[in-house]
Design an enzyme around this catalytic site. Structure first.
Site, PDB file in Angstrom:
ATOM      1  CE  LYS A  61       0.005  44.656 -29.842  1.00  0.00           C
ATOM      2  NZ  LYS A  61      -1.330  44.455 -30.439  1.00  0.00           N
ATOM      3  CE1 TYR A 280      17.528  17.426 -42.184  1.00  0.00           C
ATOM      4  CE2 TYR A 280      17.422  19.725 -41.527  1.00  0.00           C
ATOM      5  CZ  TYR A 280      17.633  18.393 -41.211  1.00  0.00           C
ATOM      6  OH  TYR A 280      17.946  18.042 -39.919  1.00  0.00           O
TER       7      TYR A 280
END
Length: 414
Positions: A61, A280
């Site tokens: 899956k 940042y």
């Protein structure tokens, strides 16, 4: 009248052989994800030997946990895997194309409007609700389809599945014959915790109810459940994460082979003065004159922001020129900064690849830095990486088309 095309008007990629196109695409990709299909097959075979005489299925899956369901299913089918589990009928369609003779079960259940798709691709729904069972019965009667289905019984996960009482209510149907049920299954909630009392409770509950499904194969064990002992294995095991190298026994050494290697490109090398900050928020400060490699991977590519470093916390590491180097500052959307001060000056250059997974950095290690589990790491790996498949007797998947010749493949993004 035939008019010859002007070669100058034809896109360069159409003039190249497939091999040359592949090389060009890899040259322009920001990163490369390599999937070792032989390692996946070896992991399946190891699990299969553990499970004898039970059958060993393959859970593919979520695009085979991000590794490519078509390639993985084909390699496993070639190795002898006969049963696959997916989440949706769309995933089942991919696996059916790769493994035409396999049995395929869809874990997310049955809905009326998907009946024709199940029949068309010969896929079996995993039914975990009495309403689903009624809808499936109606579809089978109207269509004449007799492909079979699994019954999922909840023994303690409290997610999908019939209650034990509901499952007991359909036993007369089983005893009457011609019931169309090809598998009875449940799912372990804490299999990775060897001493969890929930394992024993679920085993007892499932053994009792499964014994009432006379003649129907039973399945309980997931990847970690395989290693809980033969009593958990029943007739069919459903390993998923272990196939892809994730440790199914986190309280012990990993018995599985690593499957993926992830590399990303250095797009710039810069010098940072002592006292300057990187990234940042200015959360990481250089404590010495520092060389920084800016690498083209970020949280948009599945390299989580949680792996960032700051002045008080060391983040994840990558391998540059054979040496582990720490991340400097915050991971951004497309880029990470790496402190390469301690490697030889000319060992890393713009355009070189660094290793994010591999060379000793495991998926589980990265998951620890991400604050998550290996499942999420693999299923989050971005589509911007070129993908290469090794082994498995499967052709390599063609990477995305190369960038236009005028573009600079190493140019940093914002």
């Amino acid at each position: 009248m035939n008019i010859a095309s002007d070669p100058k008007s034809i896109p360069p990629s159409t003039l190249l052989s497939p091999e040359a196109n592949r090389a060009a695409a890899l040259a322009s990709a920001t990163g490369v994800l390599t999937v070792d299909l032989d390692a996946i097959v070896a992991n399946w075979r190891k699990l299969e030997k553990t499970s004898v005489p039970a059958e060993c299925a393959g859970v593919v899956k979520a695009d085979a946990y991000g590794c490519g369901a078509d390639q993985v299913a084909r390699a496993l089918a070639n190795a002898g895997c006969k049963t696959f589990f997916v989440a949706t009928v769309d995933e089942a369609r991919v696996v059916r194309a790769a493994a035409p003779a396999a049995s395929i079960y869809t874990l997310d259940g049955f809905f009326q409007n998907t009946g024709d798709i199940y029949a068309a691709i010969d896929c079996k729904p995993v039914i975990g609700d009495l309403n689903e069972l009624a809808e499936w019965d109606v579809f089978c009667r109207r269509s004449g389809w007799s492909g079979g289905a699994a019954i999922h019984i909840d023994t303690g996960m409290n997610r999908l599945g019939l209650t034990v009482a509901e499952a007991q209510g359909i036993i007369p149907r089983i005893n009457a014959g011609d019931h169309g049920i090809t598998l009875v299954m449940s799912h372990l909630a804490s299999a990775e915790l060897v001493n969890s009392p929930l394992n024993a409770r679920q085993l007892t509950s499932f053994r009792e109810i499964a014994s009432l499904f006379s003649g129907v194969p039973a399945s309980l064990a997931n990847s970690s459940g395989v290693f809980l002992g033969a009593q958990f294995q029943f007739d069919l095991m459903r390993p998923g994460a272990a196939l892809y190298g994730i440790n199914p026994t986190p309280e012990a050494d990993n018995p599985m082979q690593p499957v993926v290697e992830l590399k990303a490109r250095i797009v710039q090398i810069r010098n940072v003065e002592r006292g300057d900050t990187v990234g940042y928020g200015g959360t990481w400060t250089a404590r010495r004159p520092t060389r920084i490699a800016v690498v083209s991977a970020g949280y948009a590519d599945g390299y989580f922001r949680a792996a960032s470093a700051n002045d008080g916390t060391r983040g994840a590491e990558v391998v540059v020129a054979g040496k582990r180097c720490p991340i400097a500052g915050r991971v951004s959307m497309d880029l990470i900064a790496v402190d390469i001060t301690d490697i030889e000056k000319n060992a890393a250059r713009r355009g070189h690849m660094v290793t994010l997974i591999g060379e000793g950095i495991t998926v589980d290690e990265l998951a620890h830095h991400f604050g998550t589990i290996g499942y999420e790491v693999l299923t989050s790996l971005g589509k911007r990486y070129a993908r290469i498949y090794k082994g498995g007797d499967a052709p390599a998947k063609e990477p995305a088309a190369p960038l236009p010749a005028a573009a600079d493949p190493a140019a940093p993004s914002n």
